[in-house]
Scaffold this motif. Sequence first.
Motif, PDB file in Angstrom:
ATOM      1  N   ILE A 137       0.829  -0.996   0.025  1.00  9.98           N
ATOM      2  CA  ILE A 137      -0.107  -0.185  -0.010  1.00  9.98           C
ATOM      3  C   ILE A 137       0.795   1.413  -0.105  1.00  9.98           C
ATOM      4  O   ILE A 137       0.625   2.317  -0.634  1.00  9.98           O
ATOM      5  N   ILE A 138       1.774   1.260   0.713  1.00  9.10           N
ATOM      6  CA  ILE A 138       2.839   2.323   0.966  1.00  9.10           C
ATOM      7  C   ILE A 138       3.525   2.585  -0.505  1.00  9.10           C
ATOM      8  O   ILE A 138       3.499   3.712  -0.959  1.00  9.10           O
ATOM      9  N   THR A 139       3.722   1.557  -1.193  1.00  5.31           N
ATOM     10  CA  THR A 139       4.343   1.813  -2.664  1.00  5.31           C
ATOM     11  C   THR A 139       3.475   2.273  -3.521  1.00  5.31           C
ATOM     12  O   THR A 139       3.754   3.203  -4.430  1.00  5.31           O
ATOM     13  N   ALA A 140       2.117   1.792  -3.443  1.00  4.94           N
ATOM     14  CA  ALA A 140       1.321   2.372  -4.478  1.00  4.94           C
ATOM     15  C   ALA A 140       0.748   4.077  -3.972  1.00  4.94           C
ATOM     16  O   ALA A 140       0.792   4.759  -4.802  1.00  4.94           O
ATOM     17  N   PHE A 141       0.996   4.347  -2.780  1.00  5.34           N
ATOM     18  CA  PHE A 141       0.725   5.763  -2.474  1.00  5.34           C
ATOM     19  C   PHE A 141       1.813   6.405  -3.045  1.00  5.34           C
ATOM     20  O   PHE A 141       1.707   7.684  -3.623  1.00  5.34           O
ATOM     21  N   ALA A 142       3.017   6.221  -2.802  1.00 10.18           N
ATOM     22  CA  ALA A 142       4.399   6.871  -3.175  1.00 10.18           C
ATOM     23  C   ALA A 142       4.304   7.022  -4.797  1.00 10.18           C
ATOM     24  O   ALA A 142       4.466   8.077  -5.400  1.00 10.18           O
ATOM     25  N   ALA A 143       3.957   5.939  -5.572  1.00  6.30           N
ATOM     26  CA  ALA A 143       3.766   5.903  -7.055  1.00  6.30           C
ATOM     27  C   ALA A 143       2.575   6.933  -7.487  1.00  6.30           C
ATOM     28  O   ALA A 143       2.757   7.807  -8.313  1.00  6.30           O
ATOM     29  N   SER A 144       1.726   7.034  -6.611  1.00  6.02           N
ATOM     30  CA  SER A 144       0.475   7.842  -7.180  1.00  6.02           C
ATOM     31  C   SER A 144       0.874   9.333  -6.815  1.00  6.02           C
ATOM     32  O   SER A 144       0.577  10.249  -7.326  1.00  6.02           O
ATOM     33  N   LEU A 145       1.698   9.650  -5.695  1.00  4.18           N
ATOM     34  CA  LEU A 145       2.010  10.990  -5.373  1.00  4.18           C
ATOM     35  C   LEU A 145       3.220  11.467  -6.433  1.00  4.18           C
ATOM     36  O   LEU A 145       2.925  12.607  -6.661  1.00  4.18           O
ATOM     37  N   LEU A 146       4.054  10.484  -6.929  1.00  6.62           N
ATOM     38  CA  LEU A 146       4.846  11.025  -7.880  1.00  6.62           C
ATOM     39  C   LEU A 146       4.208  11.357  -9.055  1.00  6.62           C
ATOM     40  O   LEU A 146       4.110  12.084  -9.829  1.00  6.62           O
ATOM     41  N   GLY A 147       2.976  10.488  -9.483  1.00  5.21           N
ATOM     42  CA  GLY A 147       2.198  10.734 -10.716  1.00  5.21           C
ATOM     43  C   GLY A 147       1.566  11.997 -10.498  1.00  5.21           C
ATOM     44  O   GLY A 147       1.311  12.897 -11.510  1.00  5.21           O
ATOM     45  N   LEU A 148       1.091  12.406  -9.098  1.00  6.69           N
ATOM     46  CA  LEU A 148       0.299  13.791  -9.171  1.00  6.69           C
ATOM     47  C   LEU A 148       1.248  14.751  -9.448  1.00  6.69           C
ATOM     48  O   LEU A 148       0.805  15.912  -9.929  1.00  6.69           O
ATOM     49  N   THR A 149       2.483  14.711  -9.367  1.00  7.73           N
ATOM     50  CA  THR A 149       3.518  15.860  -9.785  1.00  7.73           C
ATOM     51  C   THR A 149       3.876  16.148 -11.136  1.00  7.73           C
ATOM     52  O   THR A 149       4.330  17.075 -11.539  1.00  7.73           O
ATOM     53  N   VAL A 150       3.373  14.980 -11.913  1.00  9.80           N
ATOM     54  CA  VAL A 150       3.825  14.949 -13.169  1.00  9.80           C
ATOM     55  C   VAL A 150       2.664  15.534 -14.299  1.00  9.80           C
ATOM     56  O   VAL A 150       2.631  16.175 -15.247  1.00  9.80           O
ATOM     57  N   VAL A 151       1.409  14.765 -13.884  1.00 11.86           N
ATOM     58  CA  VAL A 151       0.246  14.923 -14.748  1.00 11.86           C
ATOM     59  C   VAL A 151      -0.309  16.479 -14.726  1.00 11.86           C
ATOM     60  O   VAL A 151      -0.054  17.224 -13.610  1.00 11.86           O
ATOM     61  N   THR A 152      -0.897  16.917 -15.937  1.00 12.91           N
ATOM     62  CA  THR A 152      -1.350  18.378 -15.966  1.00 12.91           C
ATOM     63  C   THR A 152      -2.657  18.398 -16.595  1.00 12.91           C
ATOM     64  O   THR A 152      -3.433  19.435 -16.143  1.00 12.91           O
ATOM     65  N   THR A 153      -3.078  17.530 -17.219  1.00 10.40           N
ATOM     66  CA  THR A 153      -4.565  17.582 -17.609  1.00 10.40           C
ATOM     67  C   THR A 153      -5.580  17.089 -16.774  1.00 10.40           C
ATOM     68  O   THR A 153      -5.215  16.525 -15.565  1.00 10.40           O
ATOM     69  N   THR A 154      -6.769  17.676 -16.735  1.00  9.88           N
ATOM     70  CA  THR A 154      -7.598  17.459 -15.836  1.00  9.88           C
ATOM     71  C   THR A 154      -8.168  16.015 -15.694  1.00  9.88           C
ATOM     72  O   THR A 154      -8.417  15.379 -14.582  1.00  9.88           O
ATOM     73  N   ALA A 155      -8.143  15.271 -16.873  1.00  5.45           N
ATOM     74  CA  ALA A 155      -8.335  13.972 -16.949  1.00  5.45           C
ATOM     75  C   ALA A 155      -7.340  13.108 -16.093  1.00  5.45           C
ATOM     76  O   ALA A 155      -7.414  12.042 -15.256  1.00  5.45           O
ATOM     77  N   GLY A 156      -5.902  13.473 -16.280  1.00  2.00           N
ATOM     78  CA  GLY A 156      -5.094  12.747 -15.518  1.00  2.00           C
ATOM     79  C   GLY A 156      -5.082  13.069 -14.245  1.00  2.00           C
ATOM     80  O   GLY A 156      -4.667  12.303 -13.148  1.00  2.00           O
ATOM     81  N   LEU A 157      -5.326  14.329 -13.766  1.00  2.00           N
ATOM     82  CA  LEU A 157      -5.349  14.725 -12.310  1.00  2.00           C
ATOM     83  C   LEU A 157      -6.430  13.832 -11.348  1.00  2.00           C
ATOM     84  O   LEU A 157      -6.470  13.464 -10.438  1.00  2.00           O
ATOM     85  N   VAL A 158      -7.613  13.476 -12.417  1.00  2.00           N
ATOM     86  CA  VAL A 158      -8.660  12.931 -11.736  1.00  2.00           C
ATOM     87  C   VAL A 158      -8.403  11.370 -11.553  1.00  2.00           C
ATOM     88  O   VAL A 158      -8.587  10.743 -10.587  1.00  2.00           O
ATOM     89  N   ALA A 159      -7.483  10.773 -12.406  1.00  2.81           N
ATOM     90  CA  ALA A 159      -7.095   9.571 -12.389  1.00  2.81           C
ATOM     91  C   ALA A 159      -6.065   9.270 -11.473  1.00  2.81           C
ATOM     92  O   ALA A 159      -6.369   8.393 -10.595  1.00  2.81           O
ATOM     93  N   VAL A 160      -5.153  10.183 -10.880  1.00  9.47           N
ATOM     94  CA  VAL A 160      -4.087  10.153 -10.179  1.00  9.47           C
ATOM     95  C   VAL A 160      -4.752  10.307  -8.727  1.00  9.47           C
ATOM     96  O   VAL A 160      -4.284   9.850  -7.671  1.00  9.47           O
TER      97      VAL A 160
END
Length: 396
Positions: A275-298
């Motif tokens: 679970i911690i690994t999934a959280f860290a990966a999602s948090l990294l993804g948050l700093t990368v995506v810029t589109t609204t759809a991408g932000l919803v997914a992350v």
Amino acid sequence: MSRRRLFGSLCSMVLLVNLARVIFAPLLEPVRTDFGASATGVGLLATLAWLGSASPRLPTGYLLTRVPRHAVILAAGTTLSISPLLAATASSLPVLWASAFLMGLSSGMYFIAAKPLLSDLFPARIGSAVGVHGTASQLAAAGAPLFVTAVLIVSEWRTVFVLMSGAAAAATLAFFLIARSSTVPNGERESRNFLGAVREQWKLVVGAIVLAGFTDLAWNGVFNFYVSYLVSEKPIAEGTARTLLAVVFAAGVPAFTLGGRLADRLPYVPLVLAIITAFAASLLGLTVVTTTAGLVAVSVALGLAIHSIFPAMDTYVLDSLPDAHRASAYAVFSAGIITLSALGSVVVGALLDAGLAYTTIFRGFAVAALGFVVVFAGVQVTVGFPSGRHAGESEA
């Protein structure tokens, strides 16, 4: 039937006590504008709500060796009914800080009394009971940004606290009436020696705090500044940012039930590390995506990951403790983990005031969390974290 009614009443109360801890996140911007506060000032507001939640946990653990659990829950509900009125009438930021602390204090009292009560009500399905209870709690977190947005459309931010006070009073009265007509487990099988229980179970308690402490701290800092981060770093409006915060919390609604059920079936420590690994990966993804759809997914991924860890950790601790030590040792674990978590928002605020960007801070959190996963996996493979279903039951 009385057990179900009592459980339903607890689910109603937990919705409100959790709202008391998360309501400040979507209100940081209006409060900062109204009081002209700094990032550290409003960050401290959120931190005090969580420090308030941490501060009564050890005293409440001791108190439960002397008084019935339902009496503590009633005291928590009464505190929550009164303290929001202080925020509604606050004329300065320090008064608002005091209200945040008292609202958090009510939640700390509640959780320490309610979680062991759940394990007594449903001893064969602790994970599922904690998960459903957590789902009810998460409904408040998911609805908080939308609730705040709706209130701000027709009124000011102070109205939020007036409504909270009224709802808390009604829920507390309902619990009182149900508890009075029900048989409520009072922990009569538990040891009355608080310090003795802690001495017996300190390895499990410390191991659990170490395992999840940093992740909880990082999450607290992230969600309290989620709206501010999205507004400043992503090309979206403040209303959309609040909606995305609601998406994160909404994803936590099924995550609590899922996390609890997985904890009933899988080894605790590997589950938590995943679970911690999934959280860290999602948090990294948050700093990368810029589109609204991408932000919803992350946002969905982030919410699913982080909210799964709470029922998993509660089940790990509650189910690994013998009956005699459960309430006392759980109180120490809960106080420790919440104290670490409470530091998150003020840490982020201080780092922002020191000149660091949101992206740098959040990526640093993610990388550090992944580093801890590697270290903890090594510990688990070698010496192992204290664990085991009903570990030490023979010691009771």
